[in-house]
Design a protein around this motif. Structure first.
Motif, mmCIF file in Angstrom:
data_model
loop_
_atom_site.group_PDB
_atom_site.id
_atom_site.type_symbol
_atom_site.label_atom_id
_atom_site.label_comp_id
_atom_site.label_asym_id
_atom_site.label_seq_id
_atom_site.Cartn_x
_atom_site.Cartn_y
_atom_site.Cartn_z
ATOM 1 N N ARG A 213 0.825 -1.212 0.000
ATOM 2 C CA ARG A 213 0.000 0.000 0.000
ATOM 3 C C ARG A 213 0.858 1.260 0.000
ATOM 4 N N SER A 214 2.006 1.188 0.653
ATOM 5 C CA SER A 214 2.924 2.324 0.663
ATOM 6 C C SER A 214 3.894 2.283 -0.496
ATOM 7 N N ILE A 215 4.208 1.096 -0.992
ATOM 8 C CA ILE A 215 5.213 0.961 -2.042
ATOM 9 C C ILE A 215 4.639 1.309 -3.415
ATOM 10 N N VAL A 216 3.417 0.848 -3.696
ATOM 11 C CA VAL A 216 2.869 0.970 -5.049
ATOM 12 C C VAL A 216 2.776 2.418 -5.525
ATOM 13 N N PRO A 217 2.223 3.368 -4.751
ATOM 14 C CA PRO A 217 2.154 4.744 -5.270
ATOM 15 C C PRO A 217 3.514 5.325 -5.632
ATOM 16 N N GLY A 276 -2.794 1.680 -15.042
ATOM 17 C CA GLY A 276 -2.374 0.468 -14.348
ATOM 18 C C GLY A 276 -2.043 0.730 -12.891
ATOM 19 N N GLN A 277 -1.373 1.857 -12.611
ATOM 20 C CA GLN A 277 -1.053 2.205 -11.229
ATOM 21 C C GLN A 277 -2.323 2.419 -10.413
ATOM 22 N N ARG A 282 -5.731 0.337 -6.132
ATOM 23 C CA ARG A 282 -7.077 -0.048 -5.695
ATOM 24 C C ARG A 282 -7.097 -1.492 -5.208
ATOM 25 N N TYR A 283 -6.318 -2.346 -5.860
ATOM 26 C CA TYR A 283 -6.274 -3.758 -5.473
ATOM 27 C C TYR A 283 -5.705 -3.913 -4.065
ATOM 28 N N ALA A 292 -17.060 0.175 1.371
ATOM 29 C CA ALA A 292 -16.648 -0.198 0.017
ATOM 30 C C ALA A 292 -15.727 0.858 -0.577
ATOM 31 N N LEU A 293 -14.946 0.431 -1.545
ATOM 32 C CA LEU A 293 -14.063 1.354 -2.240
ATOM 33 C C LEU A 293 -14.880 2.279 -3.136
ATOM 34 N N PRO A 294 -14.409 3.489 -3.390
ATOM 35 C CA PRO A 294 -15.136 4.387 -4.297
ATOM 36 C C PRO A 294 -15.182 3.796 -5.700
#
Length: 312
Positions: A213-217, A276-277, A282-283, A292-294
């Motif tokens: 969650r911190s790495i992907v962005p 893709g990012q 979101r995943y 729920a997610l937006p």
């Protein structure tokens, strides 16, 4: 005697039950939106109607063989550098978090050196490495060498670009991975150890999903930055997208249209990577927020179409 205060009843306020709810008016927001749209219309008009951009020439060279080959090399460089950089960066991050003072110090020194040196300087240094090491040998230290290779024959421009970009990327990837690992709550690791879970399972089930969650962005931003940063290898005569465009306009003298060709390709690839990012973030965001997610942009478009159909 103490006075008793009571809330006013609906009859006392003289407000009907069906009083309309009027949204708060924001005239400043409306004015700012109109000014921004007018400015955008002026910019688009100047770009589309300015003949100096030569959009017909842009369309002519957009999919030529030289440009496409340069684009493919740019994509290959980006993918290779990201994979190798994050593999090496993960190893360096593990060393930084290790209890071994030697490994921790070596990893810190690597990150310090390659983050402190400009990328262009690193590429030029590796391109001229033959001046320091004319030959590279494999053998026994302080003994005979079994294999000797000339550095000039071993390190070409493309391999030099891969080495320089990878080492530079690894220094930043190490800090990204280390920050992601440190973002995991230590209490969860202690709870997993108390349950008797093995290290591999803890890493796979607890550490990695939360660290991502911190790495992907940040990794996504690094990927886009690497894609654009590969244009710097044109100084080494590596025929990437920018260098291919330069070769063409050096022959045709149509500088602006060929630069626009490269610009449009960079924007297109960056847009695909950004999509893709978004879905990858979101995943890994599942379960991180309450509820729920937006909805995604595609889901919002479907909702608007459904509402429009119902309104009809």
């Amino acid at each position: 005697m103490a006075a008793v205060l009571s809330a006013p009843t609906r009859q006392q306020t003289d407000q009907p039950d069906d009083a309309p709810i009027v949204p708060r008016r924001r005239p400043g927001r409306v004015v700012a939106s109109v000014v921004a749209l007018l400015f955008l219309a002026m910019v688009l008009n100047s770009v589309l109607r300015n003949r100096a951009f030569e959009w017909d020439v842009v369309a002519q060279y957009f999919t030529t063989t030289a440009i496409v080959q340069g684009l493919l090399l740019t994509l290959w460089l980006t993918a290779a550098v990201m994979v190798l950089g994050f593999v090496l960066g993960t190893v360096l991050a593990v060393f930084r978090l290790s209890d071994n003072p030697v490994l921790r110090s070596l990893s810190w020194g690597f990150v310090w050196i390659f983050r402190s040196t400009p990328l262009l300087v690193q590429l030029l240094f590796w391109f001229n490495i033959g001046a320091l090491y004319p030959t590279l040998g494999l053998g026994i230290p302080f003994g005979p060498e079994f294999l000797t290779v000339k550095t000039v024959n071993l390190l070409g421009p493309t391999l030099t670009a891969v080495i320089g970009l990878t080492l530079h990327e690894a220094a930043y990837a190490a800090e990204v991975v280390r920050g992601g690992i440190l973002s995991v709550d230590q209490g969860q690791l202690e709870a997993a150890q108390s349950l008797g879970l093995g290290r591999s399972r803890v890493l796979r089930r607890i550490v990695v999903p939360q660290a991502m969650r911190s790495i992907v962005p940040t990794a996504g931003n690094m990927l886009i930055g690497t894609l654009k940063g590969t244009s710097i290898v044109s100084v080494l005569a590596v025929q990437d997208l920018l260098y291919s465009a330069q070769l063409v306009y050096n022959q045709t003298y149509q500088v602006i249209p060929l630069l626009l060709v490269a610009t449009v390709w960079y924007i297109a690839v960056t847009s695909v990577l950004s999509v893709g990012q978004y879905y990858l973030e979101r995943y890994y965001a599942r379960g991180a927020t309450r509820g729920a997610l937006p909805p995604t942009p595609l889901q919002r478009a479907r909702q608007l179409l459904a509402r429009a159909g119902v309104a009809r």
